[in-house]
Write a protein that holds these residues in place. Sequence first.
Motif, PDB file in Angstrom:
ATOM      1  N   GLU A  94       0.805  -1.222   0.000  1.00 44.87           N
ATOM      2  CA  GLU A  94       0.000   0.000   0.000  1.00 44.87           C
ATOM      3  C   GLU A  94       0.843   1.280   0.000  1.00 44.87           C
ATOM      4  O   GLU A  94       0.430   2.320   0.500  1.00 44.87           O
ATOM      5  CB  GLU A  94      -0.984  -0.002   1.168  1.00 44.87           C
ATOM      6  CG  GLU A  94      -1.966  -1.159   1.097  1.00 44.87           C
ATOM      7  CD  GLU A  94      -2.937  -1.192   2.254  1.00 44.87           C
ATOM      8  OE1 GLU A  94      -3.106  -0.174   2.944  1.00 44.87           O
ATOM      9  OE2 GLU A  94      -3.550  -2.253   2.455  1.00 44.87           O
ATOM     10  N   GLN A  95       2.043   1.186  -0.586  1.00 45.94           N
ATOM     11  CA  GLN A  95       2.929   2.350  -0.696  1.00 45.94           C
ATOM     12  C   GLN A  95       3.486   2.431  -2.115  1.00 45.94           C
ATOM     13  O   GLN A  95       3.918   1.431  -2.676  1.00 45.94           O
ATOM     14  CB  GLN A  95       4.087   2.256   0.301  1.00 45.94           C
ATOM     15  CG  GLN A  95       3.636   2.280   1.742  1.00 45.94           C
ATOM     16  CD  GLN A  95       4.785   2.087   2.714  1.00 45.94           C
ATOM     17  OE1 GLN A  95       5.885   1.681   2.339  1.00 45.94           O
ATOM     18  NE2 GLN A  95       4.523   2.365   3.974  1.00 45.94           N
ATOM     19  N   GLY A  96       3.479   3.668  -2.670  1.00 48.51           N
ATOM     20  CA  GLY A  96       4.129   3.914  -3.945  1.00 48.51           C
ATOM     21  C   GLY A  96       5.616   4.077  -3.683  1.00 48.51           C
ATOM     22  O   GLY A  96       6.013   4.745  -2.720  1.00 48.51           O
ATOM     23  N   VAL A  97       6.444   3.453  -4.511  1.00 46.47           N
ATOM     24  CA  VAL A  97       7.885   3.410  -4.286  1.00 46.47           C
ATOM     25  C   VAL A  97       8.640   4.189  -5.362  1.00 46.47           C
ATOM     26  O   VAL A  97       8.419   3.993  -6.552  1.00 46.47           O
ATOM     27  CB  VAL A  97       8.389   1.948  -4.274  1.00 46.47           C
ATOM     28  CG1 VAL A  97       9.889   1.881  -4.026  1.00 46.47           C
ATOM     29  CG2 VAL A  97       7.631   1.128  -3.235  1.00 46.47           C
ATOM     30  N   CYS A  98       9.548   5.056  -4.911  1.00 44.38           N
ATOM     31  CA  CYS A  98      10.422   5.785  -5.820  1.00 44.38           C
ATOM     32  C   CYS A  98      11.714   4.987  -6.004  1.00 44.38           C
ATOM     33  O   CYS A  98      12.375   4.655  -5.016  1.00 44.38           O
ATOM     34  CB  CYS A  98      10.739   7.176  -5.269  1.00 44.38           C
ATOM     35  SG  CYS A  98      11.881   8.092  -6.324  1.00 44.38           S
ATOM     36  N   ARG A 104       8.952   6.461  -0.043  1.00 42.10           N
ATOM     37  CA  ARG A 104       7.697   5.716  -0.138  1.00 42.10           C
ATOM     38  C   ARG A 104       6.556   6.621   0.280  1.00 42.10           C
ATOM     39  O   ARG A 104       6.713   7.432   1.182  1.00 42.10           O
ATOM     40  CB  ARG A 104       7.731   4.474   0.751  1.00 42.10           C
ATOM     41  CG  ARG A 104       8.702   3.428   0.257  1.00 42.10           C
ATOM     42  CD  ARG A 104       8.816   2.269   1.260  1.00 42.10           C
ATOM     43  NE  ARG A 104       9.495   1.159   0.653  1.00 42.10           N
ATOM     44  CZ  ARG A 104       8.879   0.096   0.115  1.00 42.10           C
ATOM     45  NH1 ARG A 104       7.570   0.008   0.156  1.00 42.10           N
ATOM     46  NH2 ARG A 104       9.573  -0.869  -0.450  1.00 42.10           N
ATOM     47  N   PHE A 105       5.412   6.451  -0.391  1.00 42.96           N
ATOM     48  CA  PHE A 105       4.246   7.284  -0.143  1.00 42.96           C
ATOM     49  C   PHE A 105       3.018   6.401   0.066  1.00 42.96           C
ATOM     50  O   PHE A 105       2.831   5.416  -0.662  1.00 42.96           O
ATOM     51  CB  PHE A 105       4.006   8.215  -1.338  1.00 42.96           C
ATOM     52  CG  PHE A 105       5.158   9.133  -1.624  1.00 42.96           C
ATOM     53  CD1 PHE A 105       5.205  10.408  -1.076  1.00 42.96           C
ATOM     54  CD2 PHE A 105       6.210   8.732  -2.438  1.00 42.96           C
ATOM     55  CE1 PHE A 105       6.276  11.258  -1.337  1.00 42.96           C
ATOM     56  CE2 PHE A 105       7.281   9.571  -2.710  1.00 42.96           C
ATOM     57  CZ  PHE A 105       7.312  10.836  -2.149  1.00 42.96           C
ATOM     58  N   GLN A 106       2.166   6.762   1.042  1.00 43.71           N
ATOM     59  CA  GLN A 106       0.912   6.046   1.275  1.00 43.71           C
ATOM     60  C   GLN A 106      -0.005   6.262   0.074  1.00 43.71           C
ATOM     61  O   GLN A 106      -0.271   7.403  -0.300  1.00 43.71           O
ATOM     62  CB  GLN A 106       0.226   6.556   2.548  1.00 43.71           C
ATOM     63  CG  GLN A 106       1.013   6.345   3.818  1.00 43.71           C
ATOM     64  CD  GLN A 106       1.185   4.869   4.157  1.00 43.71           C
ATOM     65  OE1 GLN A 106       0.410   4.012   3.746  1.00 43.71           O
ATOM     66  NE2 GLN A 106       2.238   4.578   4.902  1.00 43.71           N
ATOM     67  N   VAL A 107      -0.498   5.165  -0.528  1.00 42.26           N
ATOM     68  CA  VAL A 107      -1.323   5.316  -1.727  1.00 42.26           C
ATOM     69  C   VAL A 107      -2.697   5.903  -1.416  1.00 42.26           C
ATOM     70  O   VAL A 107      -3.326   6.511  -2.287  1.00 42.26           O
ATOM     71  CB  VAL A 107      -1.474   3.982  -2.501  1.00 42.26           C
ATOM     72  CG1 VAL A 107      -0.128   3.515  -3.038  1.00 42.26           C
ATOM     73  CG2 VAL A 107      -2.153   2.921  -1.672  1.00 42.26           C
ATOM     74  N   VAL A 112       4.048  11.001   2.926  1.00 44.09           N
ATOM     75  CA  VAL A 112       5.345  10.327   2.956  1.00 44.09           C
ATOM     76  C   VAL A 112       5.318   9.232   4.021  1.00 44.09           C
ATOM     77  O   VAL A 112       4.963   9.482   5.172  1.00 44.09           O
ATOM     78  CB  VAL A 112       6.482  11.328   3.270  1.00 44.09           C
ATOM     79  CG1 VAL A 112       7.817  10.599   3.402  1.00 44.09           C
ATOM     80  CG2 VAL A 112       6.558  12.408   2.209  1.00 44.09           C
ATOM     81  N   ALA A 113       5.678   8.022   3.632  1.00 44.30           N
ATOM     82  CA  ALA A 113       5.783   6.904   4.564  1.00 44.30           C
ATOM     83  C   ALA A 113       7.245   6.683   4.947  1.00 44.30           C
ATOM     84  O   ALA A 113       7.538   6.206   6.041  1.00 44.30           O
ATOM     85  CB  ALA A 113       5.212   5.632   3.945  1.00 44.30           C
ATOM     86  N   GLN A 114       8.148   7.021   4.030  1.00 43.93           N
ATOM     87  CA  GLN A 114       9.585   6.857   4.260  1.00 43.93           C
ATOM     88  C   GLN A 114      10.324   7.854   3.385  1.00 43.93           C
ATOM     89  O   GLN A 114      10.016   7.983   2.204  1.00 43.93           O
ATOM     90  CB  GLN A 114       9.997   5.426   3.900  1.00 43.93           C
ATOM     91  CG  GLN A 114      11.492   5.187   3.928  1.00 43.93           C
ATOM     92  CD  GLN A 114      11.832   3.779   3.473  1.00 43.93           C
ATOM     93  OE1 GLN A 114      11.254   2.822   3.948  1.00 43.93           O
ATOM     94  NE2 GLN A 114      12.765   3.660   2.539  1.00 43.93           N
TER      95      GLN A 114
END
Length: 136
Positions: A94-98, A104-107, A112-114
């Motif tokens: 459930e996180q978009g990854v760069c 990482r971002f919460q979808v 920002v998650a990380q």
Amino acid sequence: MTASPDRRTVLRGAALVGAACFGAAACASGEQKSSRPASDAPIELGPASEVPVGGAKIYGDQRLLVSQPTKGEFKCFSTVCTHMGAILNKIEKEQGVCPLHGSRFQVATGEVAQGPATRPLEEVPVRIKGGKLIAG
């Protein structure tokens, strides 16, 4: 009598200062890149049914990520990372990854998650028309 620095010391110092300024400018410009998609014009993404409830889908060509946190509720975000402007390329847990620096971002929220990113993804309006998602 005071000792003056030799020529090599002065040249090394000048080179280090120049490299530091270049590095600082490169970092500063990365944080200021726009996270906006290429266009603000409404764009049809496809059937709303392709976005799973509790999950998300990346629309790579449009640089958008659409999530469906609860049935019938859709959220849309730019996939342009707010750290250095790379494009999120996958969704994990459930996180978009760069792929560039691992932000990482919460979808569901774009938050920002990380890090290293410190700003959330830019939200883009999304609606359903005739069973299809329309962003912008």
